[in-house]
Design a protein around this motif. Structure first.
Motif, PDB file in Angstrom:
ATOM      1  N   TYR A  24     -17.935  87.741  19.352  1.00 43.31           N
ATOM      2  CA  TYR A  24     -17.266  88.653  19.938  1.00 43.31           C
ATOM      3  C   TYR A  24     -16.085  89.173  19.155  1.00 43.31           C
ATOM      4  O   TYR A  24     -14.637  88.593  19.139  1.00 43.31           O
ATOM      5  N   GLN A  25     -16.359  90.049  18.013  1.00 39.31           N
ATOM      6  CA  GLN A  25     -15.441  90.513  17.075  1.00 39.31           C
ATOM      7  C   GLN A  25     -14.488  91.657  17.694  1.00 39.31           C
ATOM      8  O   GLN A  25     -14.424  92.649  17.241  1.00 39.31           O
ATOM      9  N   SER A  26     -13.398  90.992  18.610  1.00 34.93           N
ATOM     10  CA  SER A  26     -12.686  91.918  19.157  1.00 34.93           C
ATOM     11  C   SER A  26     -11.371  91.278  19.308  1.00 34.93           C
ATOM     12  O   SER A  26     -11.268  90.039  19.861  1.00 34.93           O
ATOM     13  N   ALA A  27     -10.339  91.795  18.885  1.00 36.76           N
ATOM     14  CA  ALA A  27      -9.144  91.309  18.809  1.00 36.76           C
ATOM     15  C   ALA A  27      -8.470  91.176  20.415  1.00 36.76           C
ATOM     16  O   ALA A  27      -7.662  90.311  20.713  1.00 36.76           O
ATOM     17  N   THR A  28      -8.909  92.117  21.195  1.00 33.69           N
ATOM     18  CA  THR A  28      -8.502  92.079  22.482  1.00 33.69           C
ATOM     19  C   THR A  28      -9.414  92.788  23.652  1.00 33.69           C
ATOM     20  O   THR A  28     -10.618  93.105  23.072  1.00 33.69           O
ATOM     21  N   HIS A  47      -9.918  85.191  28.768  1.00 29.00           N
ATOM     22  CA  HIS A  47     -10.149  85.954  27.315  1.00 29.00           C
ATOM     23  C   HIS A  47      -9.501  87.432  27.497  1.00 29.00           C
ATOM     24  O   HIS A  47     -10.060  88.426  28.130  1.00 29.00           O
ATOM     25  N   TRP A  48      -8.381  87.723  26.899  1.00 27.81           N
ATOM     26  CA  TRP A  48      -7.666  88.887  26.870  1.00 27.81           C
ATOM     27  C   TRP A  48      -7.053  89.088  25.524  1.00 27.81           C
ATOM     28  O   TRP A  48      -6.842  90.401  25.344  1.00 27.81           O
ATOM     29  N   TYR A  49      -6.832  88.372  24.559  1.00 29.78           N
ATOM     30  CA  TYR A  49      -6.402  88.486  23.153  1.00 29.78           C
ATOM     31  C   TYR A  49      -6.999  87.208  22.534  1.00 29.78           C
ATOM     32  O   TYR A  49      -6.743  86.032  22.836  1.00 29.78           O
ATOM     33  N   SER A  50      -7.606  87.543  21.235  1.00 32.77           N
ATOM     34  CA  SER A  50      -8.120  86.570  20.584  1.00 32.77           C
ATOM     35  C   SER A  50      -7.535  85.429  20.000  1.00 32.77           C
ATOM     36  O   SER A  50      -7.903  84.545  19.503  1.00 32.77           O
ATOM     37  N   ARG A  51      -6.072  85.551  19.664  1.00 32.48           N
ATOM     38  CA  ARG A  51      -5.210  84.815  19.190  1.00 32.48           C
ATOM     39  C   ARG A  51      -5.055  83.413  20.148  1.00 32.48           C
ATOM     40  O   ARG A  51      -4.992  82.259  19.902  1.00 32.48           O
ATOM     41  N   PHE A  52      -5.250  83.866  21.641  1.00 30.33           N
ATOM     42  CA  PHE A  52      -5.111  82.773  22.502  1.00 30.33           C
ATOM     43  C   PHE A  52      -6.531  81.998  22.909  1.00 30.33           C
ATOM     44  O   PHE A  52      -6.623  80.794  23.053  1.00 30.33           O
ATOM     45  N   ALA A  53      -7.582  82.791  23.068  1.00 26.45           N
ATOM     46  CA  ALA A  53      -9.038  82.343  23.281  1.00 26.45           C
ATOM     47  C   ALA A  53     -10.024  83.618  22.920  1.00 26.45           C
ATOM     48  O   ALA A  53      -9.690  84.690  23.203  1.00 26.45           O
ATOM     49  N   ARG A 247       0.771  75.474  20.574  1.00 24.37           N
ATOM     50  CA  ARG A 247       1.156  75.812  19.106  1.00 24.37           C
ATOM     51  C   ARG A 247       0.181  76.548  18.424  1.00 24.37           C
ATOM     52  O   ARG A 247       0.611  77.285  17.463  1.00 24.37           O
ATOM     53  N   VAL A 248      -1.150  76.429  18.498  1.00 26.91           N
ATOM     54  CA  VAL A 248      -2.066  77.288  17.631  1.00 26.91           C
ATOM     55  C   VAL A 248      -1.737  78.582  17.966  1.00 26.91           C
ATOM     56  O   VAL A 248      -1.609  79.555  17.071  1.00 26.91           O
ATOM     57  N   ILE A 249      -1.409  78.908  19.203  1.00 21.27           N
ATOM     58  CA  ILE A 249      -0.951  80.367  19.554  1.00 21.27           C
ATOM     59  C   ILE A 249       0.230  80.664  18.790  1.00 21.27           C
ATOM     60  O   ILE A 249       0.345  81.753  18.319  1.00 21.27           O
ATOM     61  N   GLY A 252      -0.056  80.338  14.839  1.00 26.89           N
ATOM     62  CA  GLY A 252      -1.015  81.476  14.499  1.00 26.89           C
ATOM     63  C   GLY A 252      -2.194  80.808  13.855  1.00 26.89           C
ATOM     64  O   GLY A 252      -2.917  81.411  12.938  1.00 26.89           O
ATOM     65  N   GLY A 253      -2.603  79.692  13.880  1.00 28.27           N
ATOM     66  CA  GLY A 253      -3.707  79.081  13.287  1.00 28.27           C
ATOM     67  C   GLY A 253      -5.161  79.124  14.085  1.00 28.27           C
ATOM     68  O   GLY A 253      -5.737  78.097  13.923  1.00 28.27           O
ATOM     69  N   CYS A 254      -5.082  80.346  14.538  1.00 25.14           N
ATOM     70  CA  CYS A 254      -6.463  80.388  15.355  1.00 25.14           C
ATOM     71  C   CYS A 254      -7.620  80.820  14.368  1.00 25.14           C
ATOM     72  O   CYS A 254      -7.467  81.067  13.442  1.00 25.14           O
ATOM     73  N   LEU A 255      -8.868  80.516  15.021  1.00 29.21           N
ATOM     74  CA  LEU A 255     -10.076  80.672  14.064  1.00 29.21           C
ATOM     75  C   LEU A 255     -10.596  81.955  14.533  1.00 29.21           C
ATOM     76  O   LEU A 255     -10.774  82.558  15.549  1.00 29.21           O
ATOM     77  N   ASP A 256     -11.179  82.718  13.395  1.00 31.12           N
ATOM     78  CA  ASP A 256     -11.799  83.961  13.375  1.00 31.12           C
ATOM     79  C   ASP A 256     -13.174  83.841  13.957  1.00 31.12           C
ATOM     80  O   ASP A 256     -14.029  82.902  14.087  1.00 31.12           O
ATOM     81  N   PRO A 257     -13.431  84.823  15.149  1.00 27.88           N
ATOM     82  CA  PRO A 257     -14.807  84.606  15.873  1.00 27.88           C
ATOM     83  C   PRO A 257     -16.080  84.845  14.777  1.00 27.88           C
ATOM     84  O   PRO A 257     -16.883  83.899  15.077  1.00 27.88           O
TER      85      PRO A 257
END
Length: 402
Positions: A24-28, A47-53, A247-249, A252-257
């Motif tokens: 899911y290579q989508s930011a939003t 799932h609404w914004y990829s920095r969150f999930a 805190r990851v949110i 900003g330490g989220c993982l790229d899909p």
């Protein structure tokens, strides 16, 4: 060109479920009433914004949670992101002598620092976090010998302690931590036990089953297994994982899909790879112990290994010290043709490195001695090559550098 908005139907999706999780290579993602409701409650589930999930990231996390026998897991952008975010989260959520804080209250990380008791034998960047970065935030960090239970007990009892931190198998010494005993000490003091299980992997040890509260990994290593992605993971109960997610949110330490997909793909061969690599390591440790050019071999054995590790699974790492110190160790590595001289570990290829100029370059010679890192130590991560070829390669390199 039409400016009509794309249809919001399921036309982009396969009618049947895919065998491999999509990337899911989508930011939003499109918003709806459920998404808006979730956002009002913190935005941690939908799932609404990829920095969150993100669905691909969640798929990789679920695989690792299953490997560790855990309720939940959360992927991060690196192993250090997993470690740092976990420690800051647990510090922010209360110390041994104060109640937990919810996310509407001020964090005591700066206002009323917590305390960490950690193993002296840890990865170099983890050490920098513990001795440089956290103390700069006012956190009290005490470090002890990972193998000295008496020192652990004394340090934990010396003052209110929020976190006890150790590696299952230390990097690079391969000291095995007595996790059940350490968990009892931590819990008796009201502290959380956080364990880095990167070196041991869930193939050999599940720290949660021995009393750990949180497990962290550099998923870059054995979990992904192909030296082609940087990732981390936090494994714990659902409530703790949710707190780390917050805190990851914000950090900003989220993982790229796409990176998450590479981790997911690697995990599909995890048991097969580790079975081969662990068998090679056991054989190699025995051969090296008999070589007169080897001063010592570090490989898990003894009572703690019997109690903590699965039968006949001692991991895929071997550390050994050659005669002639670091200069000889570098020469030995330069003569290898099967194993690759490179940092990191856990790939399908065997990787060798000397700690003084890679993983622990920031330590002074005196600090390396205190951490039991020998002059002339080589760290070897066994891959899936022919074991005989790897052993012969090491033997010829040792012979060529006498």
């Amino acid at each position: 060109m039409s400016d009509a908005r794309p249809a919001k139907s399921a036309g982009y999706l396969s009618r049947t479920r895919p065998v491999v999780p999509p990337i899911y290579q989508s930011a939003t993602f499109y918003l709806d009433d459920l998404a808006y409701k979730d956002i009002q409650e913190g935005g941690l589930r939908e799932h609404w914004y990829s920095r969150f999930a993100n669905p691909t990231v969640d798929a990789a996390a679920a695989e690792i949670a299953a490997l560790e026998g855990a309720e939940a897991a959360l992927m991060t952008s690196s192993g250090m992101a997993a470690i740092a975010t976990t420690l800051l989260t647990l510090l922010a959520n209360g110390t041994a002598d104060q109640p937990a804080h919810d996310n509407t209250q001020s964090s005591p990380v700066l206002g009323r620092p917590g305390r960490i008791v950690a193993a002296r034998q840890v990865y170099g960047d983890t050490r920098d976090l513990l001795v440089r970065d956290l103390p700069a935030l006012g956190v009290d960090v005490t470090m002890v010998d990972a193998t000295d239970i008496g020192a652990w007990a004394e340090a934990i009892a010396a003052a209110p302690t929020a976190i006890v931190y150790a590696e299952t198998l230390s990097n690079p010494q391969l000291d095995l931590t007595d996790l059940p005993t350490l968990a009892r000490l931590a819990h008796a003091a009201g502290a959380k036990l956080v364990v880095d299980n990167t070196f041991a992997t869930p193939y050999t040890v599940n720290p949660l089953r021995h009393g750990a509260d949180v497990v962290v990994h550099s998923a870059t290593k054995f979990l992904s297994g192909h030296s082609d992605v940087i990732a981390g993971v936090v494994v714990a109960d659902a409530a703790t994982v949710t707190e780390v997610q917050k805190r990851v949110i914000t950090f900003g330490g989220c993982l790229d899909p796409h990176a998450a997909f590479l981790v997911w793909r690697g995990i599909q061969t995890f048991d097969l790879r580790l079975e081969r690599s662990c068998a090679t390591a056991a054989r190699l440790a025995s051969v090296l112990a008999a070589n007169p050019e080897i001063v010592s071999v570090r490989y898990p054995t003894g009572d703690i290994a019997t109690r903590v590790m699965r039968p006949d699974r001692r991991g895929a790492m071997v550390a050994f010290t050659v005669r002639g110190g670091d200069t000889r160790a570098l020469a030995v590595m330069r003569h290898l043709t099967v194993a690759s001289e490179a940092t990191s570990l856990g790939g399908v290829e065997s990787l060798v490195s000397t700690t003084f100029n890679s993983s622990h370059f920031s330590l002074t010679p005196e600090e390396r001695v205190a951490a039991r890192i020998d002059d002339g130590m080589i760290r070897l991560s066994c891959g899936i090559e022919d074991p005989s070829a790897l052993i012969s390669d090491l033997e010829q390199a040792l012979a060529a550098t006498v």
